[in-house]
Design an enzyme around this catalytic site. Structure first.
Site, PDB file in Angstrom:
ATOM      1  N   CYS A  24      15.617  -0.819   4.548  1.00  0.00           N
ATOM      2  CA  CYS A  24      15.434  -0.019   3.292  1.00  0.00           C
ATOM      3  C   CYS A  24      16.376   1.236   3.037  1.00  0.00           C
ATOM      4  O   CYS A  24      16.503   1.786   2.404  1.00  0.00           O
ATOM      5  CB  CYS A  24      13.635   0.415   3.014  1.00  0.00           C
ATOM      6  SG  CYS A  24      13.385  -1.079   2.863  1.00  0.00           S
TER       7      CYS A  24
ATOM      8  N   HIS B   9      14.567   6.400  -2.350  1.00  0.00           N
ATOM      9  CA  HIS B   9      14.125   4.709  -2.736  1.00  0.00           C
ATOM     10  C   HIS B   9      12.855   4.397  -2.922  1.00  0.00           C
ATOM     11  O   HIS B   9      11.479   5.223  -2.912  1.00  0.00           O
ATOM     12  CB  HIS B   9      13.767   4.092  -0.807  1.00  0.00           C
ATOM     13  CG  HIS B   9      13.478   3.573  -0.477  1.00  0.00           C
ATOM     14  ND1 HIS B   9      13.493   1.458  -1.009  1.00  0.00           N
ATOM     15  CD2 HIS B   9      12.172   2.886   0.151  1.00  0.00           C
ATOM     16  CE1 HIS B   9      12.928   0.860  -0.408  1.00  0.00           C
ATOM     17  NE2 HIS B   9      12.556   1.171   0.656  1.00  0.00           N
TER      18      HIS B   9
ATOM     19  N   ASN C 192       9.505  -2.911  -4.697  1.00  0.00           N
ATOM     20  CA  ASN C 192      10.326  -2.289  -3.400  1.00  0.00           C
ATOM     21  C   ASN C 192      11.824  -3.283  -3.413  1.00  0.00           C
ATOM     22  O   ASN C 192      11.528  -4.044  -3.546  1.00  0.00           O
ATOM     23  CB  ASN C 192       9.559  -1.889  -2.313  1.00  0.00           C
ATOM     24  CG  ASN C 192      10.115  -1.491  -1.086  1.00  0.00           C
ATOM     25  OD1 ASN C 192      11.647  -1.844  -0.924  1.00  0.00           O
ATOM     26  ND2 ASN C 192       9.781  -1.013  -0.066  1.00  0.00           N
TER      27      ASN C 192
HETATM   28  O1  UT7 Z   1      10.097   0.120   1.856  1.00  0.00           O
HETATM   29  C1  UT7 Z   1       9.916  -0.452   2.900  1.00  0.00           C
HETATM   30  C2  UT7 Z   1       8.896  -0.033   3.944  1.00  0.00           C
HETATM   31  N1  UT7 Z   1       6.710   0.297   2.916  1.00  0.00           N
HETATM   32  C3  UT7 Z   1       6.269   0.530   2.550  1.00  0.00           C
HETATM   33  O2  UT7 Z   1       6.559   1.845   1.984  1.00  0.00           O
HETATM   34  C4  UT7 Z   1       4.963   0.485   2.722  1.00  0.00           C
HETATM   35  C5  UT7 Z   1       4.272   1.436   2.534  1.00  0.00           C
HETATM   36  N2  UT7 Z   1       2.285   1.147   2.016  1.00  0.00           N
HETATM   37  C6  UT7 Z   1       1.961   1.083   1.227  1.00  0.00           C
HETATM   38  O3  UT7 Z   1       2.933   1.064  -0.056  1.00  0.00           O
HETATM   39  C7  UT7 Z   1       0.943   0.585   1.137  1.00  0.00           C
HETATM   40  O4  UT7 Z   1       0.335   0.542   2.734  1.00  0.00           O
HETATM   41  C8  UT7 Z   1       0.640  -1.471   0.363  1.00  0.00           C
HETATM   42  C9  UT7 Z   1       0.479  -0.664  -1.035  1.00  0.00           C
HETATM   43  C10 UT7 Z   1       1.817  -2.220   1.686  1.00  0.00           C
HETATM   44  C11 UT7 Z   1      -0.827  -1.416   1.232  1.00  0.00           C
HETATM   45  O5  UT7 Z   1      -1.898  -0.551   0.409  1.00  0.00           O
HETATM   46  P1  UT7 Z   1      -3.321  -0.164   0.690  1.00  0.00           P
HETATM   47  O6  UT7 Z   1      -3.850   0.917   0.590  1.00  0.00           O
HETATM   48  O7  UT7 Z   1      -2.715   0.602   2.216  1.00  0.00           O
HETATM   49  O8  UT7 Z   1      -3.558  -1.044   1.474  1.00  0.00           O
HETATM   50  P2  UT7 Z   1      -4.351  -1.470   2.772  1.00  0.00           P
HETATM   51  O9  UT7 Z   1      -3.642  -2.844   3.390  1.00  0.00           O
HETATM   52  O10 UT7 Z   1      -4.684  -0.777   3.627  1.00  0.00           O
HETATM   53  O11 UT7 Z   1      -5.782  -2.490   2.692  1.00  0.00           O
HETATM   54  C12 UT7 Z   1      -6.529  -1.415   2.042  1.00  0.00           C
HETATM   55  C13 UT7 Z   1      -7.212  -3.015   1.526  1.00  0.00           C
HETATM   56  C14 UT7 Z   1      -8.217  -3.705   2.003  1.00  0.00           C
HETATM   57  O12 UT7 Z   1      -9.818  -4.599   2.220  1.00  0.00           O
HETATM   58  P3  UT7 Z   1     -10.331  -4.504   3.230  1.00  0.00           P
HETATM   59  O13 UT7 Z   1      -9.924  -4.550   4.521  1.00  0.00           O
HETATM   60  O14 UT7 Z   1     -10.417  -2.569   2.812  1.00  0.00           O
HETATM   61  O15 UT7 Z   1     -11.729  -4.535   2.455  1.00  0.00           O
HETATM   62  C15 UT7 Z   1      -6.977  -5.380   2.106  1.00  0.00           C
HETATM   63  O16 UT7 Z   1      -7.461  -6.398   2.179  1.00  0.00           O
HETATM   64  O17 UT7 Z   1      -7.067  -4.304   0.011  1.00  0.00           O
HETATM   65  C16 UT7 Z   1      -6.798  -5.355   0.471  1.00  0.00           C
HETATM   66  N3  UT7 Z   1      -5.638  -6.137  -0.331  1.00  0.00           N
HETATM   67  C17 UT7 Z   1      -5.210  -6.127  -1.459  1.00  0.00           C
HETATM   68  N4  UT7 Z   1      -6.209  -6.474  -2.057  1.00  0.00           N
HETATM   69  C18 UT7 Z   1      -6.147  -6.589  -2.952  1.00  0.00           C
HETATM   70  C19 UT7 Z   1      -4.952  -5.220   0.829  1.00  0.00           C
HETATM   71  N5  UT7 Z   1      -3.576  -5.479  -0.270  1.00  0.00           N
HETATM   72  C20 UT7 Z   1      -4.152  -6.613  -1.364  1.00  0.00           C
HETATM   73  C21 UT7 Z   1      -4.119  -6.979  -2.759  1.00  0.00           C
HETATM   74  N6  UT7 Z   1      -4.920  -7.012  -3.562  1.00  0.00           N
HETATM   75  N7  UT7 Z   1      -2.835  -7.831  -2.574  1.00  0.00           N
END
Ligand code: UT7
Length: 347
Positions: free
Chosen positions: A131, A274, A304
């Site tokens: 990125c 970004h 992104n």
């Molecule tokens: O440019 C490259 C650099 N990358 C980034 O900047 C990404 C930075 N990270 C993020 O933007 C966030 O971490 C994400 C958007 C990718 C994920 O959001 P989060 O709030 O960190 O979610 P998480 O991975 O901690 O997951 C929380 C919950 C989980 O369920 P449980 O275990 O709490 O029951 C996931 O299974 O949300 C669930 N989950 C979803 N639910 C519905 C994860 N993805 C999804 C989804 N839809 N797409």
């Protein structure tokens, strides 16, 4: 061996008299639109979850069957930037393409872009910094011009992350955030030395490699992680870890760059960051007390787009007249590597 030249006897290099300007910008977008409603049909997710956690509503993705790819987006982006700059492709001395999705390991995608736009024998190479690729390439291109060896350089950021996504429920934590795009600028020397970069930074911490990686063999997995062959060819991301890294790094990076230039946030006209997650952008804006219109957000429409995200924002801002000559603009990025960097310009 001759004695070192005393500092007082140094010959003044031409660099002090050369300025660098962003003469034009352009973008290239793929034909397909992938909405949150489309994703709901492919995996267990919801529009509400995606909007609330990321701010993304839709993204563009390539039509692979129709031959759309990094090259097919990057070429019109550079052509557009040349047209905007009113500079002929034959004037390009160098073409740099920042991408983590080259068409092939060889040739560099930049060589094909240069040939497509008619850049003759201009040098061309790809730069791989995920990125941060575009911001790093921008810093390097600026300094090559400032040093006096090159006059006009095309810098492209282009990525096709849809090729690396797992669009099943298994990959939902990653697949919902990425989109495909290309953005480009043309930099050229000018005779006003006050124009160009006021401060820049480029950082990396390879210990964080395992937080974003694209495995294609079982040897690519960090110790303790199951090298499941179903993950081959799919980007693996520890979203929450990267999120924490970004929320901490973004403000520090902005502050570091302001300090280097001796400026306050109020003296910067626009922050072009970004687009990784609307919540990360929001946190950076709040930390510096910036008004909403000073930190551009278009992640809702594109997701992104990795190396393309910064030049895509810049092009939209220039087209809308919100970024123009005479302003101070800071570009900021972070991503896989881990990498992070900035570029503060006097336009
Ligand atoms: O440019 C490259 C650099 N990358 C980034 O900047 C990404 C930075 N990270 C993020 O933007 C966030 O971490 C994400 C958007 C990718 C994920 O959001 P989060 O709030 O960190 O979610 P998480 O991975 O901690 O997951 C929380 C919950 C989980 O369920 P449980 O275990 O709490 O029951 C996931 O299974 O949300 C669930 N989950 C979803 N639910 C519905 C994860 N993805 C999804 C989804 N839809 N797409």
């Amino acid at each position: 061996m001759s004695a070192p030249t005393p500092a007082t006897a140094r010959i003044e290099l031409p660099r002090g008299r050369v300025g660098v300007r962003i003469a034009g910008s352009g973008i290239g977008l793929p034909s397909r639109t992938l909405t949150n409603a489309d994703l709901e049909k492919m995996m267990d997710t919801s529009d509400e979850w995606i909007v609330q956690r990321t701010g993304i509503r839709t993204r563009r993705v390539v039509n692979r069957e129709a031959g759309e790819c990094t090259l097919s987006m990057a070429t019109p982006a550079l052509r557009g930037a040349l047209a905007d700059a009113k500079i002929d492709a034959t004037e390009l001395d160098l073409v740099l393409c920042a991408t983590m999705c080259p068409e092939m390991a060889c040739p560099p995608t930049a060589c094909r872009i240069a040939a497509e736009v008619g850049a003759g024998r201009a040098g061309a190479m790809d730069i791989s910094a995920a990125c941060c690729g575009f911001v790093f390439a921008l810093n390097m291109a600026h300094d090559l011009i400032k040093g006096g060896a090159y006059r006009t350089i095309g810098v492209i950021g282009a990525d096709t992350l849809s090729n690396w996504m797992d669009y099943s429920t298994e990959g939902r934590g990653t697949a919902i955030i990425f989109g495909d795009a290309a953005g480009a600028v043309v930099l050229t020397a000018c005779d006003d030395p006050s124009r160009g970069i006021l401060a820049q930074s480029m950082h990396a911490d390879g210990a964080g490699w395992k937080d974003i990686f694209t495995p294609t063999s079982r040897h690519h997995f960090p110790a303790g992680v199951d090298p499941d062959p179903r993950k081959f060819g799919h980007l693996q991301m520890n979203g929450a870890t990267v999120f924490k890294f970004a929320v901490g790094t973004f403000p520090n990076l902005i502050q570091e760059t302001l300090d280097k230039a001796g400026l306050t946030p109020e003296q910067v006209d626009m922050f072009v960051c970004h687009q990784s997650n609307a919540r990360i952008l929001h946190a950076a804006r709040e930390r510096f007390g910036l008004p909403e219109d000073k930190l551009y957000v278009n992640i809702d429409r594109y997701g992104n787009t990795v190396a393309a995200s910064v030049p895509l924002c810049l092009h939209e801002l220039r087209a809308a007249g919100r970024v123009r000559d005479g302003q101070k603009v800071m570009f900021v990025a972070f991503g896989g590597g881990l990498t992070w960097g900035s570029s503060l310009w006097q336009l």
